[in-house]
Design an enzyme around this catalytic site. Structure first.
Site, PDB file in Angstrom:
ATOM      1  N   THR A 170       0.857  -1.184   0.000  1.00 42.84           N
ATOM      2  CA  THR A 170       0.000   0.000   0.000  1.00 42.84           C
ATOM      3  C   THR A 170       0.891   1.230   0.000  1.00 42.84           C
ATOM      4  O   THR A 170       2.011   1.199   0.494  1.00 42.84           O
ATOM      5  CB  THR A 170      -0.875   0.089   1.270  1.00 42.84           C
ATOM      6  N   TRP A 205     -19.719  16.248  11.722  1.00 42.90           N
ATOM      7  CA  TRP A 205     -18.832  15.802  10.654  1.00 42.90           C
ATOM      8  C   TRP A 205     -19.105  16.542   9.351  1.00 42.90           C
ATOM      9  O   TRP A 205     -20.254  16.753   8.977  1.00 42.90           O
ATOM     10  CB  TRP A 205     -19.008  14.307  10.390  1.00 42.90           C
ATOM     11  N   LYS A 241     -14.021  17.555  11.486  1.00 41.19           N
ATOM     12  CA  LYS A 241     -14.932  17.643  12.620  1.00 41.19           C
ATOM     13  C   LYS A 241     -15.058  19.099  13.039  1.00 41.19           C
ATOM     14  O   LYS A 241     -14.154  19.677  13.630  1.00 41.19           O
ATOM     15  CB  LYS A 241     -14.456  16.784  13.785  1.00 41.19           C
ATOM     16  N   GLU A 270      -5.873  -3.836  -0.054  1.00 41.47           N
ATOM     17  CA  GLU A 270      -6.137  -4.991   0.808  1.00 41.47           C
ATOM     18  C   GLU A 270      -7.270  -5.868   0.288  1.00 41.47           C
ATOM     19  O   GLU A 270      -7.571  -6.912   0.878  1.00 41.47           O
ATOM     20  CB  GLU A 270      -6.500  -4.502   2.228  1.00 41.47           C
TER      21      GLU A 270
END
Lengths: 536, 536
Positions: free
Chosen positions: B181, B441, B436, B326
């Site tokens: 990754t 959010w 935030k 993944e």
């Protein structure tokens, strides 16, 4: 990567979560039953609770004797996801065979459709392993029956909770289902389907290049759920959220046509005899088949004439496929390659009339009598051998018959085939039906399909009869279409064949008959036909 | 069912047997290279013989540093079917990261494209495990290089036999490939792909309801073969016999458009930034895209404006997909359900702009900060957890970072999502990119996509900046289209947003920039962006 087991549970859970509103339609005894995958899931949970309550353990055989309907679909998932083994009984077996398979599988309980009770009543005293019968009916009352103990499916389900924790940790090689072959000689042979095999097979038939099953489909399986998992369609449709249209008990051709029209069926699946009957029904009454993208035809070879008739008269492609009880079943699908679409129409029909290309996931070999691999030239013939993750590895509790059929880790299919340069497989014959005349092979299947191209012919079967000089010679049994009766002679058939097959292929005799005897799954029963001819 | 292992060998063999004439097209250094699966197979065999000759053993790591070309495709199969492990090196990694991953994986040999040699030359003395370099070039002569020992790919292949017995008895959990990754913090993390995982993933993307890859396709993977298996496309295309069009080194948007036109591409796959560039190129010159059935867009969220522009200006649907290193990678595909096609156009675009439905085979869970499952109401948000046969179970040799990421047998993706009533997943943000503000959010992704719907905006990235009162507040960095430069103010952007997002979502600042920094796989690099802003 995770060691995540390939289980039918994943299929069931996906349908509940992603497609709760998609419809399942079932032709019941009292009409059309409709519900959706959301409600279906709850009933499958109820069923699993019932199994637990009855003391069914993992691996126990739970039998069904049922038509294609929603209760049977519930059993397809309730029994397997619970961890037990679904044994679908073929309702067309002879009584002795039915008794044999129930005892051989050691079925613990049998779920039976109301109208099929008589099949069990005659043998009930000879089924020592069966502990209970559960009758599936729309009615509040059970029909009178000598079976004992007997329960109502609907009453059991109504009393059970509608949630169940299906096991997540089953080994993927756990047996999920089983089915017996309809052997024409000897006792039926049992085949076990594992979770892994059914899962991979389901994925395979969702591939764009095989049956391309999809959420957008409305699928009608005419092929029975009591035989080879209804070609795996109920599992795949549930996974992808397709609409399922289950035709119920004894659907006749008109019922099938009406269901296709009313439920906007996109794909239906059946044996050639079904499609011949549907064609005949369509010729009588023009149903609206505009929703249909294809009719899958398998079980025996689809004659080219049938494929052409559907294309030209109805505008619906026949998708030819091949498989057998031992192969879950899909092995070959006859979808032309992109560059073949430029071929002349007739050559393309020839390709579509073949059984087609091996689907992704399997391996094949064509082996001649000397054990050599046959060339892919469309001419050399040999027995089709198969291996792969959804091919059986043995017959259940039958080491003696398993040994030759699965020698060397390959399934020896007993189907004699040729493969052309494009890799399209053509079934020449069953090994035992090939006709050996003067040291050369004659394909009974090819002869039949050529005869069936005659517009007057409804069905034709060709078998070998013993011959002093040539060892064997072909004899054709022909069913004439109603409107042609009395207008066709043996000589007409022979002269029709003369420019289409080699001279020494011409049948020694053409016999007009009222019907071709069929096996319990609708194939020509050549053993019975040969016996009739010998007696005559 | 047979215990038949799911191996890439079966994929390779099918392409040779059934599709020997189908084409593989590769943009080479000297032009367009064309061959077919028949010749491809022989070169893969030669390659396997070369590996054997070099003393490569099962499980050894064989690295590639290469573009999307036919030699890389040969390595995809030659290395894996041989039983070794293909480690695709990301050619856009920083030198230190490249050194790290080669040493961490303990690569034994590296196959490198001629123009990428400089990437290795600077670190060659720090790669103790590497025993040989094989240079891939069209030229007869190798370029001058300090690497040692060094071989010519073409010369090695020419000297090797063109047949090879690929092992049939590998365990299906054998590692086949690996990829690191591009972690924005800390060292890259390695992910191992097993034969089983790649096999099942390939089948999944052939499903009619996912990417429907088929023999009829001509596929252009713009997504690099050095990252996450080029989304698994090379394996799937080979299995199904699709034509493959490999765009070679540094393909610019005009080259991509030309390849689509000339090779009659039906499906292409890339990240949103690629499609933005293709759209810009198409606006300059109308290429013929009539063969195209779709452009697959993944890697980051495709803005609704982009999806609409492709639909309306080019007439090509964008097929939105989601995955990560993944996950092999395909997890979600945004194909509307049949009944959603009746929705009003704008509602349907909203659905297509979501990441879509979980593909068959995987399981997901959305878990909020308190560990509860979020409701599927399109509002509640939580982290996406995944499990299934093509989801990684750990990071390679990294128990410490594996523990939190794979706790409880699920991959915790760090992607914050919501799921609507239809089961369509929408990526709200990366956990670390969520803003935030005053205890609520703000989705940076939503804000970006809304800004990118402005006709003057080419790209936009939104990041959080610290704020005394509200803790964090959004700041937007915007790239303006060439023809709009100097005609757009900060106030224009804010007023464009005013009726589209909640008032407290409006960015505190809009900064016009020349480009958004990108990661090595073309995603917005928000870490770098935040650093730039902090410095400014």
């Amino acid at each position: 990567m995770m060691e995540y087991p390939l289980l039918l549970r994943g299929i069931l859970e996906r349908s509940r979560k992603l497609f709760p509103k998609k419809e399942i339609v079932s032709r019941d005894y009292t009409g059309i039953w409709r519900y959706n995958y959301g409600d279906f899931y709850k009933r499958v949970c109820r069923l699993a609770n019932v199994l637990q309550e009855m003391g069914i353990h993992k691996g126990d055989r739970v039998a069904t004797l049922a038509w294609n309907n929603h209760r049977h679909l519930e059993l397809y998932f309730g029994v397997t996801c619970y961890g037990a083994l679904l044994h679908t009984l073929n309702l067309r077996l002879f009584t002795e065979q039915l008794e044999y398979v129930i005892n051989h599988a050691e079925d613990k309980v049998i779920f039976v459709d109301q109208d099929l009770l008589p099949l069990l009543e005659g043998i009930k005293d000879k089924l020592p392993t069966v502990q209970a019968y559960i009758v599936m009916t729309d009615s509040d009352e059970l029909p009178a029956t000598g079976l004992n103990p007997v329960y109502s499916y609907e009453k059991l389900l109504a009393a059970a909770p509608d949630a169940f924790d299906f096991p997540e940790d089953l080994d993927e090689y756990t047996p999920a289902a089983m089915c017996y072959t309809t052997a024409t000689t000897g006792d039926p042979k049992g085949v076990i389907y594992t979770h892994r095999g059914l899962y991979l097979h389901s994925m395979c038939i969702g591939l764009a290049d095989s049956l391309a099953l999809s959420e957008t489909d409305s699928l009608l399986p005419i092929v029975p759920m009591f035989h080879v998992n209804a070609w795996g369609l109920p599992y795949a449709c549930t996974w992808f959220g397709s609409k399922q249209v289950l035709p119920g008990a004894r659907p006749d051709p008109a019922t099938i046509c009406k269901l296709i029209e009313e439920e906007k069926v996109t794909l239906a699946a059946g044996v050639p005899t079904i499609w011949m009957a549907v064609l005949a029904a369509y010729r009588q009454q023009k149903f609206d088949f505009s929703s249909v993208r294809g009719f899958v035809c398998g079980g025996s070879a689809a004659p080219k004439a049938l494929i052409k008739a559907f294309d030209e008269e109805i505008g619906v492609p026949i998708l030819h496929a091949y498989g057998m009880t031992e192969t879950t079943p899909v092995v070959l699908v006859s979808k032309p390659k992109s560059y073949m679409l430029d071929w002349p129409a007739d050559q393309l029909y020839d390709a579509k009339a073949k059984q087609g290309l091996l689907v992704p996931g399997l391996e094949m070999k064509v082996v001649d009598e000397e054990g050599r691999e046959a060339a892919w030239d469309g001419k050399q013939i040999g027995e089709l051998w198969l291996r792969g993750p959804w091919i059986a590895k043995e017959y259940y509790k039958d080491p003696e018959r398993s040994k030759p059929a699965f020698a060397g880790g390959w399934l020896h299919t007993s189907d004699i085939v040729s493969v052309d340069k494009e890799g399209f497989v053509s079934i020449v014959d069953r090994a035992k039906d090939l006709i050996k005349s003067g040291g050369e092979w004659i394909s009974s299947v090819d002869l039949e399909n050529t005869i069936m191209a005659h517009p007057a012919v409804q069905e034709a079967a060709v078998v070998a009869m013993p011959h002093e000089k040539w060892v064997e010679r072909p004899v054709a049994c022909v069913v004439i279409r109603e409107d042609w009766k009395g207008r066709l002679s043996e000589a007409d058939i022979i002269s029709f064949l003369e420019d289409k097959v080699a001279k020494w292929w011409l049948p020694d005799k053409v016999i007009f008959v009222d019907e071709i005897p069929k096996t319990s799954v609708g194939k020509f029963n050549k053993k019975a036909l040969r016996q009739r001819l010998e007696q005559a």
